[in-house]
Scaffold this active site. Structure first.
Site, mmCIF file in Angstrom:
data_model
loop_
_atom_site.group_PDB
_atom_site.id
_atom_site.type_symbol
_atom_site.label_atom_id
_atom_site.label_comp_id
_atom_site.label_asym_id
_atom_site.label_seq_id
_atom_site.Cartn_x
_atom_site.Cartn_y
_atom_site.Cartn_z
ATOM 1 N N LYS A 35 0.829 -1.199 0.000
ATOM 2 C CA LYS A 35 0.000 0.000 0.000
ATOM 3 C C LYS A 35 0.876 1.266 0.000
ATOM 4 O O LYS A 35 0.658 2.196 -0.772
ATOM 5 C CB LYS A 35 -0.849 -0.024 1.275
ATOM 6 C CG LYS A 35 -2.224 0.546 1.124
ATOM 7 C CD LYS A 35 -3.029 0.357 2.393
ATOM 8 C CE LYS A 35 -4.190 -0.560 2.179
ATOM 9 N NZ LYS A 35 -5.166 -0.579 3.260
ATOM 10 N N GLU A 148 -14.890 8.997 13.489
ATOM 11 C CA GLU A 148 -15.045 9.480 12.114
ATOM 12 C C GLU A 148 -16.418 9.089 11.581
ATOM 13 O O GLU A 148 -16.873 7.978 11.776
ATOM 14 C CB GLU A 148 -13.932 8.872 11.242
ATOM 15 C CG GLU A 148 -13.938 9.350 9.823
ATOM 16 C CD GLU A 148 -13.984 10.867 9.726
ATOM 17 O OE1 GLU A 148 -13.090 11.534 10.276
ATOM 18 O OE2 GLU A 148 -14.940 11.395 9.112
ATOM 19 N N GLU A 152 -18.023 6.281 2.721
ATOM 20 C CA GLU A 152 -17.284 5.969 1.509
ATOM 21 C C GLU A 152 -18.105 6.447 0.321
ATOM 22 O O GLU A 152 -19.329 6.330 0.310
ATOM 23 C CB GLU A 152 -17.034 4.454 1.418
ATOM 24 C CG GLU A 152 -16.005 4.001 2.435
ATOM 25 C CD GLU A 152 -15.850 2.493 2.510
ATOM 26 O OE1 GLU A 152 -16.224 1.796 1.556
ATOM 27 O OE2 GLU A 152 -15.352 2.023 3.549
ATOM 28 N N LYS A 204 -20.318 7.244 18.426
ATOM 29 C CA LYS A 204 -20.118 6.620 17.103
ATOM 30 C C LYS A 204 -20.991 5.368 16.945
ATOM 31 O O LYS A 204 -21.667 5.180 15.935
ATOM 32 C CB LYS A 204 -18.632 6.279 16.926
ATOM 33 C CG LYS A 204 -18.310 5.521 15.667
ATOM 34 C CD LYS A 204 -18.555 6.317 14.402
ATOM 35 C CE LYS A 204 -18.512 5.414 13.187
ATOM 36 N NZ LYS A 204 -18.784 6.109 11.947
ATOM 37 N N LEU A 250 -34.220 5.873 4.571
ATOM 38 C CA LEU A 250 -35.475 5.129 4.545
ATOM 39 C C LEU A 250 -35.626 4.467 3.187
ATOM 40 O O LEU A 250 -36.697 4.455 2.605
ATOM 41 C CB LEU A 250 -36.662 6.058 4.827
ATOM 42 C CG LEU A 250 -36.839 6.487 6.281
ATOM 43 C CD1 LEU A 250 -38.044 7.402 6.429
ATOM 44 C CD2 LEU A 250 -36.988 5.284 7.208
ATOM 45 N N CYS A 260 -18.943 -0.988 8.035
ATOM 46 C CA CYS A 260 -19.270 -0.413 9.345
ATOM 47 C C CYS A 260 -20.537 -0.973 9.988
ATOM 48 O O CYS A 260 -20.473 -1.521 11.082
ATOM 49 C CB CYS A 260 -19.380 1.111 9.234
ATOM 50 S SG CYS A 260 -17.792 1.870 8.878
ATOM 51 N N LYS A 321 -22.299 -0.354 -1.796
ATOM 52 C CA LYS A 321 -23.035 0.838 -2.227
ATOM 53 C C LYS A 321 -22.303 1.462 -3.413
ATOM 54 O O LYS A 321 -21.167 1.072 -3.696
ATOM 55 C CB LYS A 321 -23.206 1.834 -1.074
ATOM 56 C CG LYS A 321 -21.920 2.471 -0.591
ATOM 57 C CD LYS A 321 -22.280 3.550 0.419
ATOM 58 C CE LYS A 321 -21.057 4.288 0.895
ATOM 59 N NZ LYS A 321 -21.366 5.326 1.852
ATOM 60 N N ARG A 328 -16.606 -5.262 1.621
ATOM 61 C CA ARG A 328 -16.744 -5.836 2.964
ATOM 62 C C ARG A 328 -18.221 -5.950 3.343
ATOM 63 O O ARG A 328 -18.939 -4.962 3.337
ATOM 64 C CB ARG A 328 -15.968 -4.987 3.980
ATOM 65 C CG ARG A 328 -14.458 -5.162 3.847
ATOM 66 C CD ARG A 328 -13.689 -4.300 4.806
ATOM 67 N NE ARG A 328 -13.652 -2.895 4.403
ATOM 68 C CZ ARG A 328 -12.988 -1.952 5.056
ATOM 69 N NH1 ARG A 328 -12.333 -2.262 6.146
ATOM 70 N NH2 ARG A 328 -12.993 -0.707 4.624
#
Ligand SMILES: NC(=O)c1ccc[n+]([C@@H]2O[C@H](COP(=O)([O-])OP(=O)(O)OC[C@H]3O[C@@H](n4cnc5c(N)ncnc54)[C@H](O)[C@@H]3O)[C@@H](O)[C@H]2O)c1
Length: 440
Positions: A35, A148, A152, A204, A250, A260, A321, A328
């Site tokens: 990376k 945070e 994304e 969070k 909704l 997440c 999405k 993930r």
């Protein structure tokens, strides 16, 4: 300020680049050599709109390294942005956070502000402080929680213009340093929520838990819509225009996924358990989500006339999405694997996530666009609502399919319009037989 960011993934990289844009000198550090090598060659290891431009713009204030010791020694403030994946029992895995804390304790050469950006269970701030102390350092570490909230796909905008900044700290000097770090946001009138470390850590999880609850709620409404002849799109709008409810989140669909919500709802339930209580709503939210994912497999099988074996399904979209390559916990994973178990052949495409999908699925044929993917298919599943899949030329899709059936898991299309093109249409929660008059 001289800042180090430990962990250069979706959150760490955006944080590092964003802080450089605020004018700080930032060292982004990761133990993944590939990376860092890619970043040093100007290659971005993730798909995130706008990231490349902002990175280029700030390259003079950014350094990418695997040398954690140097990053820690050279910085006044150290952000921890490593992953906190899910353990088998649902709790958050803190091994990477612990390792980062141990390194800070080992290499710190003066007072440091240690800021947790990773999503961590309540009590992790104390845990980090203990680990640093156990390293025997004579220097003081001030521990701050600064969760945070970026999404994304719009991470840059979310980081540069957040709806709020949450700071959890126990001393005023640490809060002041945090205000200095986020100085450019003051001119935007960004609200700052300043509290103790525990409240900040819980904010969070409570935020993600609440958003996941909205999704599971509307998915339960969708299931009911299918039974009673109602349209969930209209129901969602009808309730969402009430400001106390709000229209966002909704959207009925194939269940929540991503890096997440699944793990954070599980962790929230686990935190409650560890404190001898039960977070009943969150447990139901997870249960509903699992059931929704299974329901999507059944829906697709119904679209194949209940006889899936040997048939072909074209899946449009694989990422959890649009505007991300993140696979993930994508809802496409249980969908595709569930269909494959029933003998279905899968063709698929995604504008960004194919490389990551290849690491997950066996026996999936990948194509460049929707039209190639649809060739010979017995059903077309819209799984991720990328813009390119919102404007398909339906007559062209129909001409290449074996049977014109659309399973629209994101309710992108108006059922009567798709039916008018000669398709059999299945949406989510769209039980109304008669189309509603044109929406205003
Ligand atoms: N992805 C999101 O949308 C999002 C949003 C808000 C919060 N979060 C939270 O932020 C955290 C990070 O998430 P992510 O999606 O960026 O994860 P990620 O897996 O993309 O990145 C984590 C990075 O940390 C590196 N790393 C791990 N241990 C390290 C160590 N000891 N030293 C240096 N580098 C190390 C890994 O190599 C990896 O590159 C998680 O707690 C997540 O819940 C994520």
């Amino acid at each position: 300020m001289d800042i180090a960011v430990i962990g250069t993934g979706y959150v760490g990289l955006v944080t590092g680049v964003g802080l450089a844009d605020f004018g700080h000198d930032v060292i982004c550090c990761d133990n993944n050599e590939e990376k860092i090598a890619a970043l040093n060659q100007g290659k971005i290891p993730i798909w995130e709109p706008g990231l490349e431009q902002i990175l280029e713009r700030n390259s003079s204030r950014l350094k990418f390294t695997t040398d954690l010791a140097d990053a820690i020694r050279s910085s006044r403030a150290i952000f921890i942005a490593v992953g906190t994946p899910q353990n088998a029992d649902g709790s958050a895995n803190l091994e990477y956070v612990d390792e980062a804390a141990r390194s800070i304790g080992q290499y710190m050469n003066g007072p440091k502000l240690v800021i947790t950006k990773s999503t961590v269970p309540v009590g992790t701030g104390r845990r980090i402080a203990n680990i640093i102390e156990q390293a025997g350092t004579p220097h003081r570490a001030s521990i701050v929680s600064n969760p945070e909230f970026l999404r994304e796909g719009s991470a840059i905008e979310d980081f540069m213009k957040p709806e709020r900044v949450v700071i959890g700290a126990d001393d005023e000097a640490a809060v002041q340093l945090m205000r200095d770090i986020y100085e450019p946001l003051h001119s935007l009138d960004t609200p700052f929520v300043v509290t103790n470390v525990e409240s900040s850590e819980l904010i969070k999880y409570a935020a993600n838990g609440f958003l996941a609850t909205k999704i599971s709620f509307i998915n339960e409404v969708a299931a009911l819509c299918e039974k009673v002849g109602a349209d969930v799109q209209d129901v969602a709008r009808g309730i969402g225009l009430d400001k106390r409810i709000g229209i966002l989140f909704l959207q009925a669909g194939p269940g929540f996924g991503g890096s997440c919500f699944p793990k954070d709802t599980a962790a929230l339930a686990s935190i409650a358990k560890q404190h001898d209580s039960k977070f009943r709503i969150i447990e139901s939210v997870m249960e509903v989500n699992d059931a929704v994912k299974q329901r999507m497999v059944e829906k697709t099988i119904e679209a194949l006339d209940g006889e899936p074996r040997g048939k072909t399904v074209a899946v449009l979209g694989l990422a959890f999405k649009p505007e991300t390559d993140d696979m993930r916990d994508s809802p496409t994973i249980p969908l595709i694997e569930g269909l494959q178990k029933r003998g279905v052949k899968i063709r698929a495409c995604d504008p960004a996530a194919v490389q990551n999908a290849e690491k997950i699925f066996d026996n999936v044929a990948y194509f460049h666009d929707a039209y190639e993917t649809a060739e010979g298919a017995d059903a077309l599943v819209i799984a991720t609502e990328w813009n390119v899949f919102r404007t398909l030329r339906l007559e062209k899709i129909k001409s290449v399919m074996h049977v014109p059936v659309m399973v629209d898991l994101r309710n992108v299309y108006e059922p009567h319009r798709v039916r008018a093109e000669g398709f059999t249409y299945f949406g989510v929660g769209r039980g109304a037989e008669v189309p509603a008059p044109e929406r205003v």
